[in-house]
Structure formats: C-alpha cells, structure tokens
Design a protein around this motif. Structure first.
Motif, mmCIF file in Angstrom:
data_model
loop_
_atom_site.group_PDB
_atom_site.id
_atom_site.type_symbol
_atom_site.label_atom_id
_atom_site.label_comp_id
_atom_site.label_asym_id
_atom_site.label_seq_id
_atom_site.Cartn_x
_atom_site.Cartn_y
_atom_site.Cartn_z
ATOM 1 N N UNK A 165 -1.100 -4.033 -3.955
ATOM 2 C CA UNK A 165 -0.946 -4.914 -5.113
ATOM 3 C C UNK A 165 -2.151 -4.839 -6.033
ATOM 4 N N UNK A 166 -3.302 -4.551 -5.445
ATOM 5 C CA UNK A 166 -4.520 -4.465 -6.239
ATOM 6 C C UNK A 166 -4.865 -3.029 -6.622
ATOM 7 N N UNK A 167 -4.504 -2.078 -5.755
ATOM 8 C CA UNK A 167 -4.897 -0.685 -6.006
ATOM 9 C C UNK A 167 -3.824 0.134 -6.716
ATOM 10 N N UNK B 72 5.203 -8.418 -10.250
ATOM 11 C CA UNK B 72 4.297 -9.114 -11.175
ATOM 12 C C UNK B 72 3.941 -10.498 -10.651
ATOM 13 N N UNK B 73 4.935 -11.186 -10.122
ATOM 14 C CA UNK B 73 4.687 -12.524 -9.579
ATOM 15 C C UNK B 73 3.755 -12.451 -8.377
ATOM 16 N N UNK B 74 3.956 -11.431 -7.540
ATOM 17 C CA UNK B 74 3.102 -11.255 -6.367
ATOM 18 C C UNK B 74 1.650 -11.004 -6.769
ATOM 19 N N UNK B 75 1.460 -10.175 -7.787
ATOM 20 C CA UNK B 75 0.104 -9.894 -8.251
ATOM 21 C C UNK B 75 -0.589 -11.184 -8.686
ATOM 22 N N UNK B 76 0.142 -12.040 -9.430
ATOM 23 C CA UNK B 76 -0.423 -13.310 -9.878
ATOM 24 C C UNK B 76 -0.725 -14.251 -8.728
ATOM 25 N N UNK B 77 0.211 -14.349 -7.780
ATOM 26 C CA UNK B 77 0.010 -15.234 -6.626
ATOM 27 C C UNK B 77 -1.123 -14.716 -5.753
ATOM 28 N N UNK B 78 -1.250 -13.402 -5.651
ATOM 29 C CA UNK B 78 -2.336 -12.826 -4.858
ATOM 30 C C UNK B 78 -3.685 -13.198 -5.449
ATOM 31 N N UNK B 79 -3.780 -13.170 -6.785
ATOM 32 C CA UNK B 79 -5.024 -13.568 -7.436
ATOM 33 C C UNK B 79 -5.328 -15.043 -7.178
ATOM 34 N N UNK B 80 -4.305 -15.875 -7.268
ATOM 35 C CA UNK B 80 -4.483 -17.312 -7.004
ATOM 36 C C UNK B 80 -4.874 -17.549 -5.553
ATOM 37 N N UNK B 81 -4.271 -16.788 -4.664
ATOM 38 C CA UNK B 81 -4.557 -16.917 -3.231
ATOM 39 C C UNK B 81 -6.006 -16.561 -2.934
ATOM 40 N N UNK C 295 -0.989 -23.365 0.670
ATOM 41 C CA UNK C 295 0.186 -23.280 -0.211
ATOM 42 C C UNK C 295 0.312 -21.902 -0.846
ATOM 43 N N UNK C 296 -0.793 -21.393 -1.375
ATOM 44 C CA UNK C 296 -0.742 -20.082 -2.023
ATOM 45 C C UNK C 296 -0.502 -18.975 -0.990
ATOM 46 N N UNK C 297 -1.055 -19.146 0.212
ATOM 47 C CA UNK C 297 -0.842 -18.162 1.285
ATOM 48 C C UNK C 297 0.629 -18.129 1.683
ATOM 49 N N UNK C 298 1.241 -19.302 1.820
ATOM 50 C CA UNK C 298 2.653 -19.379 2.193
ATOM 51 C C UNK C 298 3.536 -18.756 1.117
ATOM 52 N N UNK C 299 3.222 -19.065 -0.159
ATOM 53 C CA UNK C 299 3.999 -18.491 -1.261
ATOM 54 C C UNK C 299 3.843 -16.974 -1.302
ATOM 55 N N UNK D 288 6.919 -14.196 -0.705
ATOM 56 C CA UNK D 288 7.242 -13.183 -1.714
ATOM 57 C C UNK D 288 7.066 -11.774 -1.156
ATOM 58 N N UNK D 289 6.016 -11.579 -0.366
ATOM 59 C CA UNK D 289 5.740 -10.253 0.186
ATOM 60 C C UNK D 289 6.865 -9.802 1.116
ATOM 61 N N UNK D 290 7.429 -10.733 1.886
ATOM 62 C CA UNK D 290 8.525 -10.403 2.807
ATOM 63 C C UNK D 290 9.791 -9.985 2.061
ATOM 64 N N UNK D 291 9.888 -10.354 0.789
ATOM 65 C CA UNK D 291 11.081 -10.012 0.010
ATOM 66 C C UNK D 291 10.999 -8.620 -0.599
ATOM 67 N N UNK D 292 9.821 -8.000 -0.550
ATOM 68 C CA UNK D 292 9.656 -6.662 -1.117
ATOM 69 C C UNK D 292 10.079 -5.618 -0.096
#
Length: 429
Positions: free
Chosen positions: A7-9, A29-38, A90-94, A98-102
């Motif tokens: 997601x980062x590389x 895109x959503x995962x990238x944003x949530x990863x940053x928040x996490x 919360x951010x870890x759970x989200x 999301x990651x499991x859906x990819x």
C-alpha cells in the motif's frame, strides 16, 4: 491477504489487480487513507504512552507542588492515552476489515475478462462419434436406469431436498473405485493421505478466503458457529495455521478426501438434471505448502498430476486458463480441466488448480524459516477427483450400445477386475 507494505510501496500494483478482477479500485484508495490514519494513531498512542511512563519515573522523586503538578499531568495524559488507544484500535479494525476484502494479486499475464474469457491451452483426445457407432449417446440418468437406477435423484430429493442424490450399486462402487485410485495416485506422487474434518471454525473459512465473495455459497451451522466446507482445501490449509514450518521440509503435500457442501447460490435453473451441480459431493483434493519462489513450478506440477489422472480414465479433455475476473479471492492464477460431456455436446469443468501465492498463508499465519528470515509460505490446491462430475464423464464417454459401461484399465483393480459395468444379472455383449 496481500502484503500491507505494498500500500505504501506500490499501490498501483494492487489497483491493477483489482481492476483485472472487476473489483473496486476505490477500495485501494480507501485502504491507503486508512493506513495513514492507522499509522498516525499508532504514533500518537506510543508518544503519549512514552511520556506517561517518563512522568511515572519522575513522580517518586518530586516533592510538594511539583509532585502535585506531575500527578495532574499524569491524570491528563492517562485520558490522552486511553483516547489514543481507542482510536488506534478503531483504525486497526477498519484497516484489517478492508484489507481482507482485497483479492490476491493477479499475475499480470493472466487473461483479461470474466467467466467466458478463458483461454484453451491444450486439447487431449477426441470426443467419440456415437453416430458412426450406430447409436445415440445417452445422458448419465438414462444410463443409470439401464444399470438398475443407480443414481437416484428422486429419493435424494425426498430425503434431503433438491440437488441431493443416492448412489447405489455400480455407481456407488464406481465412486469408491475413484476414491481409491485418486488417493493411491496422490500417494504415489508424494502426497500424504489425509481425511480432514468437514466442519471448520470461522477462522479457517475466512483464512482461506471463503467468507468474502463466496460467503453466500457456504453452509453455516449457527448454533455451533461452524461451517461445512465446500472443499478439503479449507481444512488442509488451516491444518498448519499459526505454525512456523521448516523450510528444508518444503514442499509439504497433502491429499485430502472429504465431502464438499455448496449452497449453489445463484445457480437456480442451471444444470438441474442429474448430479452435475449438487449441494454435496465427495472429492479428493491436493494441497501444497511450498517456498513462494517455487510456487509457479509447483502449480505446473499439480496441473500435470491432474492431467495424468484424467488421461488414466481415458477421457477427452481440455486445459483452460481462467480470466482474472473469474478467479476466486485467493487465487493469483487458476487452471481448469474440462472433460467432454457427450449428452451436453461440450466440455465442462471437472478439476481445477490454483496458485494462491502467500495470500492464504498471511491470513492463517503460516510461515517458514528461510535462509533470509522467517516469512509466509505459498499455498496451492488442485482437485484430483470430484466424484459426481467424474462419474458422469465416465458413464457418458464409456457407454456402449448395449447400455454397459467400459471400465478404464486404471480403475479395474478397484472394481474386481471387471472390464464392463452392467445392471445386476445382465450380460455385457
């Protein structure tokens, strides 16, 4: 699951795969944003926690007003730590949800498209010309009647509902012969024989990728929070979950015989005659844990073993590579073998084999100690023999004018040496 570092590389690699599957690119895109928040939440929590620990060391040394000020700040920090920890969870759970859906990363050279965009790689044998032999090909239910009603779908429906059946007489013997031939073939190819459980915990089902896009096709026992497996792939994959394997022992190969249960959701009106598409069937499944660098070669080996088995049964068949949009969540590449079904006048799926790379191993936490460190292994699966469809293919392709069934040489040792299957009391001509 995929490697979260991508997601980062290289998020574009994930986007390409999602696009090829026909799945949501916006999810990336959503995962990238949530990863940053996490990651920000983790940093905030760890900073507050470190400050809290440092204050804890200062308080015993302080006196008077200084101590009171430190205690007040500690109380304030405690609230900040509690809030930061909650945000982190919360951010870890989200993120994990999301990651499991990819889906697994599809190889770039997998054909594009959906269910009808497969590529035929090979054709083996040729369909029989029944007309030149002087009779019309019958389907498996008609042949069953001539053998004494050995495939009983009417009583199957009476006892269990539609898409269930009884195998009796020579049909039951044929399944047992196929099981024995398949297991002995797998053992001869270096697999360890397994009889795994057909009921598994949610962690096993989710870990293999069957609670995502395929969830509607899975039977669940709610009272026990268990699932009926649709393939032995599930318990064979989960067999080594939460383990660190010895890389020197790879590949580890298991051949599992088990019943398979499928709701066949969305298949209303499809293949309703006979036992081609049913809610339960028995199957022998190959499964391999290997070094990810050897996964592509191992996939080819599984395919060759499937081809050899179908050839032993003297069936005409094709080898297909499926398009990206027709892959299951866990597969990065998949090959199917389609046998010829005379009554349908076309080739239909009888086996498949998938390279799941390290996708399932990450979800199930299966690793090995390699020379460069401990990391996930690769998992692969391949159907050696799905009984109902193989029985149909054998009956229809090997039918004779008198209604008897030619027995391929490889199956004869498991059928008492018989060269033909006939109705009780009948004499094959």
């Amino acid at each position: 699951m995929i490697d979260a570092r991508l997601l980062r590389t290289d998020p574009d690699r994930i986007r390409r795969s999602q696009r090829a599957r026909g799945e949501s690119v916006e999810l990336v895109d959503k995962l990238v944003g949530v990863d940053e928040s996490r990651r920000q939440a983790i940093a905030t929590y760890e900073s507050a926690r470190a400050e809290q620990k440092e204050l804890g060391k200062q308080i015993p040394k302080a006196q008077g007003e200084e101590k009171q000020a430190l205690l007040a700040k500690t109380k304030q920090l405690a609230e900040q730590v509690k809030s930061a920890e909650a945000t982190q969870r919360e951010t870890e759970a989200e993120f994990n949800e999301l990651l499991l859906a990819v889906g697994n990363l599809v190889f770039d050279d997998v054909p594009e498209g959906g269910e009808d965009d497969y590529v035929v790689l090979e054709t083996h044998g040729a369909p029989r010309d029944f007309e030149s032999e002087g009779f019309a090909a019958r389907d498996h239910l008609e042949l069953s009647e001539g053998l004494g009603g050995v495939i009983d779908v009417e009583r199957g429906a009476k006892v269990s509902g539609s898409r269930f059946y009884f195998l009796t007489g020579v049909a039951a013997e044929l399944e047992l012969a196929l099981i024995n031939l398949a297991m002995q073939t797998a053992i001869g190819n270096g697999f360890t024989a397994m009889v795994p459980p057909a009921l598994v915990k949610p962690t096993a089902m989710e870990g293999t990728g069957f609670l995502g896009q395929a969830a509607d096709d899975v039977y669940r026992l709610e009272a026990d929070d268990l699932y009926l497996v649709g393939t032995a792939e599930v318990p064979l994959a989960a067999y080594r979950s939460e383990e660190i394997l010895n890389a020197a022992e790879l590949p580890l190969r298991y051949a599992g015989y088990s019943p398979s249960y499928r709701r066949e959701a969305g298949s209303y009106g499809k293949d309703t005659r006979g036992i081609f598409r049913v809610h339960w069937f028995d199957k022998v499944e190959m499964f391999s844990y290997c070094d990810p660098e050897d996964a592509a070669a191992e996939h080819q080996r599984l395919l060759e073993w499937e081809k050899d088995f179908i050839t032993k049964l003297e069936l005409p068949f094709q080898v297909l590579e499926l398009a990206a949009g027709d892959l299951g969540l866990s597969a990065a590449r998949k090959y199917d073998c389609y046998a010829w079904f005379p009554s349908q006048g076309r080739y239909r799926e009888i086996t498949s084999t998938s390279n799941c790379t390290d996708f399932q191993a990450r979800r199930l936490n299966i690793r090995a100690r390699f020379g460069d460190g401990t990391r996930p292994v690769a998992t692969l699966n391949g159907t050696l023999c799905a009984m109902t469809r193989m029985i149909i293919a054998l009956l229809e392709n090997h039918q004779q004018a008198d209604g008897s069934i030619h027995v391929p040489q490889a199956l004869r040792p498991y059928l008492g040496g018989r060269e033909r299957l006939t109705a009780p009391g009948a004499v094959a001509r």
